[in-house]
Enzyme design. Structure first.
Site, short mmCIF file in Angstrom:
data_model
loop_
_atom_site.label_atom_id
_atom_site.label_comp_id
_atom_site.label_asym_id
_atom_site.label_seq_id
_atom_site.Cartn_x
_atom_site.Cartn_y
_atom_site.Cartn_z
N SER A 1 -3.92 42.08 32.72
CA SER A 1 -2.87 43.03 32.29
C SER A 1 -2.91 43.09 30.77
CB SER A 1 -1.51 42.49 32.75
OG SER A 1 -0.45 43.19 32.12
N TYR B 1 4.77 35.81 34.14
CA TYR B 1 3.72 36.83 34.25
C TYR B 1 2.77 36.76 33.05
CZ TYR B 1 1.79 41.49 35.39
OH TYR B 1 0.97 42.55 35.72
P1 NAD Z 1 1.46 46.28 44.19
O1 NAD Z 1 2.76 45.58 44.41
O2 NAD Z 1 1.36 47.73 44.50
O3 NAD Z 1 0.31 45.53 45.00
C1 NAD Z 1 0.21 44.14 45.06
C2 NAD Z 1 -0.73 43.75 46.17
O4 NAD Z 1 -0.85 42.31 46.20
C3 NAD Z 1 -0.23 44.15 47.57
O5 NAD Z 1 -1.34 44.57 48.35
C4 NAD Z 1 0.33 42.84 48.13
O6 NAD Z 1 0.34 42.79 49.55
C5 NAD Z 1 -0.65 41.86 47.53
N1 NAD Z 1 -0.19 40.47 47.51
C6 NAD Z 1 0.96 39.97 46.98
N2 NAD Z 1 1.00 38.64 47.17
C7 NAD Z 1 -0.14 38.29 47.82
C8 NAD Z 1 -0.68 37.07 48.28
N3 NAD Z 1 -0.02 35.89 48.12
N4 NAD Z 1 -1.88 37.07 48.92
C9 NAD Z 1 -2.55 38.24 49.11
N5 NAD Z 1 -2.09 39.43 48.68
C10 NAD Z 1 -0.89 39.45 48.05
O7 NAD Z 1 1.08 45.97 42.67
P2 NAD Z 1 0.06 46.68 41.65
O8 NAD Z 1 0.85 47.28 40.57
O9 NAD Z 1 -0.97 47.46 42.36
O10 NAD Z 1 -0.60 45.36 41.00
C11 NAD Z 1 -1.91 44.92 41.29
C12 NAD Z 1 -2.37 44.01 40.17
O11 NAD Z 1 -2.43 44.75 38.95
C13 NAD Z 1 -1.46 42.82 39.91
O12 NAD Z 1 -2.24 41.67 39.61
C14 NAD Z 1 -0.66 43.27 38.69
O13 NAD Z 1 -0.20 42.17 37.94
C15 NAD Z 1 -1.74 44.05 37.95
N6 NAD Z 1 -1.21 44.99 36.97
C16 NAD Z 1 -0.39 46.01 37.33
C17 NAD Z 1 0.07 46.90 36.37
C18 NAD Z 1 0.95 48.06 36.71
O14 NAD Z 1 1.44 48.72 35.76
N7 NAD Z 1 1.17 48.38 37.97
C19 NAD Z 1 -0.30 46.73 35.03
C20 NAD Z 1 -1.12 45.66 34.70
C21 NAD Z 1 -1.58 44.80 35.67
#
Ligand code: NAD
Length: 261
Positions: A143, A156
């Site tokens: 991130s 985080y």
């Molecule tokens: P999201 O909530 O849409 O998806 C998260 C996914 O992780 C889901 O499929 C969920 O089922 C899965 N998950 C959660 N706990 C789990 C576990 N213990 N075992 C297996 N799967 C598990 O979130 P997102 O926004 O798509 O985030 C995905 C990644 O991107 C994360 O690592 C997040 O930190 C990172 N990220 C997101 C953003 C953003 O703005 N959305 C920005 C930077 C980084």
């Protein structure tokens, strides 16, 4: 960019960025493993859609990334069913927001377990097969918070900085093995993880969800727009290509200028 003949395993790909990465990799021709939580019929529908839309094989591996034995078993299962795990995308992640002194200990532990230890468990399960086959692409979804901090995100930010460090170590240890390990550091991407933060802000401020959506993205990102999940997927596909074999140990930012400030 073709990934034909490769097998990708994307953790946390039942939603958001992970699902988009899985679909972009399938579009590039890779066979796919999806993983994550959700309703069984919805996951099965996504799995079938990937096979139908892109003509690749797609399996669902049920594994909680915080359980090292479950990750070992999932990787072995896919190696058996699809022949290999050439590409591992450690994407599963969660968020919780509170000031450090108020941060619940159980939330701290859960974020570190999923967002940091889960990445390690995936890597340790997949590396031996990659080393045996002489090819591997590991992508850790960190991130902008892997590089800079924001208030109220102690766990985080700690976990994502840890992911950036872990990425460098794995890159160094495998630099001569044709195995690369890179982090992608997105800024804001509008997914369920971010929507919850916007809804919480609107509830706290009394402003509309629309106003808080604009405020959230504008206060960090000079370009004032959310990246689409597909944009993260496109970079992930490039990092898996032969042309990207010299890129390792890096953090690739897609953050609209957030960390340039
Ligand atoms: P999201 O909530 O849409 O998806 C998260 C996914 O992780 C889901 O499929 C969920 O089922 C899965 N998950 C959660 N706990 C789990 C576990 N213990 N075992 C297996 N799967 C598990 O979130 P997102 O926004 O798509 O985030 C995905 C990644 O991107 C994360 O690592 C997040 O930190 C990172 N990220 C997101 C953003 C953003 O703005 N959305 C920005 C930077 C980084």
């Amino acid at each position: 960019m073709s990934l034909k003949g490769k097998v990708a395993f994307v953790t946390g790909s039942t939603s958001g960025i992970g699902l988009a990465i899985a679909r972009q990799m399938a579009k590039a021709g890779a066979d796919i493993t999806i993983n994550g939580f959700g309703e069984a019929t919805a996951i099965e529908a996504e799995r079938q859609a990937i096979e139908k839309d892109f003509g690749v094989r797609c399996v669902f591996a049920e594994a909680d990334v915080t359980k090292p034995e479950a990750m070992d078993a999932a990787i072995r299962l896919v190696e058996g069913q699809l022949g290999a795990v050439d590409i591992l995308v450690n994407n599963a992640g969660i968020q919780y927001v509170a000031a450090a002194q108020d941060f619940p200990v159980e939330k701290w532990s859960k974020i570190i377990d999923i967002n940091l230890s889960g990445v390690f468990y995936g890597i340790r399960a997949a590396l031996p097969g990659m080393q045996k086959r002489g090819f591997g692409r590991i992508i850790n979804i960190a991130s902008a918070h892997g590089l800079v901090a924001s208030v109220h995100k102690a766990a985080y930010v700690a976990a994502k900085h840890g992911v950036v460090g872990l990425t460098k170590v794995v890159a160094l240890e495998n630099a001569r093995e044709n195995i690369t390990c890179n982090a992608i550091c997105p800024g804001w991407v509008l997914t369920p993880l971010v929507q919850k933060q916007i809804d919480d802000r609107a509830a706290a401020s009394g402003k509309s969800v629309e106003e808080e959506t604009v405020a959230l993205v504008s206060e960090k990102q000079p370009n004032a727009r959310f990246a689409k999940p597909e944009e993260i997927g496109a970079l992930a596909v490039f990092l898996c290509s032969e042309e990207a074999r010299g890129i390792t140990g890096t953090s690739q930012v897609i953050d609209g200028g957030w960390t340039a400030q």
